[in-house]
Design a protein around this motif. Structure first.
Motif, PDB file in Angstrom:
ATOM      1  N   SER A  84       0.822  -1.207   0.000  1.00  0.00           N
ATOM      2  CA  SER A  84       0.000   0.000   0.000  1.00  0.00           C
ATOM      3  C   SER A  84       0.859   1.260   0.000  1.00  0.00           C
ATOM      4  N   GLY A 121      -2.392  -1.857   5.909  1.00  0.00           N
ATOM      5  CA  GLY A 121      -2.304  -1.100   4.668  1.00  0.00           C
ATOM      6  C   GLY A 121      -2.680   0.361   4.850  1.00  0.00           C
ATOM      7  N   SER A 154      -0.132   3.506   4.280  1.00  0.00           N
ATOM      8  CA  SER A 154      -0.461   4.511   3.260  1.00  0.00           C
ATOM      9  C   SER A 154      -0.403   5.921   3.837  1.00  0.00           C
TER      10      SER A 154
END
Length: 399
Positions: free
Chosen positions: A241, A361, A365
């Motif tokens: 991610s 993730g 991110s």
């Protein structure tokens, strides 16, 4: 009084069973349904510029709508995915399909950003159908082919994600973003109801409907293998991610200066996932999940310096994109197969597994975005490397 012959005839009479589709057709239908429903979560991302123009605002002002879809999906996972252990799957999938289709239809007709966000939240929360179907596939599959059957559904899921990002953008440019949502509503309704028809109609367990959600902490505490799968996939998905969500910033920035449409074609590397999934399933069935996860982490570790080199050399990005997708999917097939077989409540265990990966993730991110702003592309690669070290290091020592 019945005779012995009559009694014997009654005893040996065949039990009437509901007709089920052939295993190959059943698996194909579930894989296609998973592709279409998973795509709904990512529909908004490539359509943001078109939505902004329609609403008379800047794309950055409505970029949060894509995050709302992710938030809705996370909420749906927590509340609906554990129901696979107790609820009537046929009714549950049919009901969620109807809600998803209505949410997508409302999105297509939304007069503004706020209404669109509410409709997207509802649609994304209900589009957790793939995570209800994966435990069923694992349950029905022969033990020696279980990972290959799970891999078929995962391949469909990743194909849907790629299709949403690539085909969704192209269709939006040609027909308008509202027609993309309307088309998704029709496809979801047709495939969701078709899938619901072939599912078992019986309720699996008696007891409170949301018992699976309440049992999540105890299921995690009671299964070291499940905890290991959750942490390792959180590390892998976090690394992917961080790199993948920041890649557009690199490609459209001064280093390469590509257009948004050209940069979006990098999403086609996600098709690597569809090719790798069946192969990974066969390797898990043959060599075990632990060995496949170890190999996936090695491939991901190689991809990080390739991504760093890709900050200046385009061909390195090609190789890195293929490697990181192969690593992600191989790890996902192995870890999810392990999660589905680690406890007696596969749907609840699968919920813990998917939420853990999703949380890893999302956190990576967010950190990658800040790292890119302050440290550039090298900072993003650093975040990905740290997530891989954490995912493997925290699980490499067994008690």
């Amino acid at each position: 009084m019945p005779s012995a012959t009559t009694t014997a005839a009654r005893t040996t009479a065949p039990v009437r069973q509901t007709r089920e589709p052939a295993p190959g057709l059943f698996l194909t239908l579930i894989a296609v349904c998973s592709a279409v429903t998973a795509a709904n979560i990512y529909l908004a991302a490539p359509l943001l510029p078109l939505m902004a123009r329609d609403f008379g605002s800047a794309p950055s002002a409505i970029a949060w709508i894509a995050s709302i879809a992710q938030l809705g999906y996370a909420v749906g996972l927590l509340f609906f995915a554990p129901l696979g252990d107790s609820a009537n799957r046929r009714r549950l999938v049919a009901g969620l399909t109807l809600v998803t289709a209505l949410g997508l239809g409302a999105s297509a007709a939304a007069p503004g950003g706020a209404a669109l966000a509410v409709a997207m939240f509802v649609a994304s929360a209900a589009t957790v159908i793939p995570q209800l179907l994966v435990p069923l596939v694992a349950e029905r599959a022969p033990a020696e082919r279980r990972a290959r059957h799970v891999a078929a559904v995962i391949a469909g899921l990743f194909t849907g994600i790629v299709g949403a990002r690539v085909l969704g953008g192209l269709a939006g440019q040609a027909f308008g973003w509202r027609w993309v949502f309307a088309g998704a509503a029709v496809l979801t309704l047709a495939l969701g109801l078709a899938t619901a028809v072939v599912l078992p109609s019986r309720r699996r367990r008696e007891g409170p409907l949301f018992a699976g959600l309440v049992a999540l902490p105890s299921v995690l505490r009671g299964s070291p293998e499940l905890r290991r799968a959750c942490v390792r996939q959180a590390g892998m998905f976090g690394a992917w991610s961080a790199l993948w969500t920041s890649l557009a910033l690199l490609l459209t920035g001064p280093e390469y200066g590509l257009s948004t449409a050209t940069a979006g074609l990098f999403g086609l590397f996600g098709l690597t996932a569809s090719a790798v999934a069946p192969l990974a399933g066969g390797l898990v069935d043959r060599f075990g999940a632990a060995r496949v996860v170890r190999s996936a982490y090695l491939i991901a570790a190689v991809s990080v310096p390739l991504f760093w080199l890709g900050g200046q050399v385009l061909w390195a990005l090609f190789g890195a994109a293929i490697a990181v997708h192969a690593a992600l999917v191989a790890s996902h097939v192995a870890n999810q197969t392990l999660a589905l077989t680690a406890t007696s409540t596969p749907a609840t265990a699968n919920t813990a597994y998917v939420v853990a990966g999703f949380a890893g993730g999302a956190a990576a991110s967010a950190l990658a975005g800040a790292a890119f702003s302050h440290l550039g592309w090298g900072g993003v690669c650093g975040v990905a490397g740290v997530w891989l070290v954490l995912g493997w290091g925290l699980t490499s020592v067994r008690r």
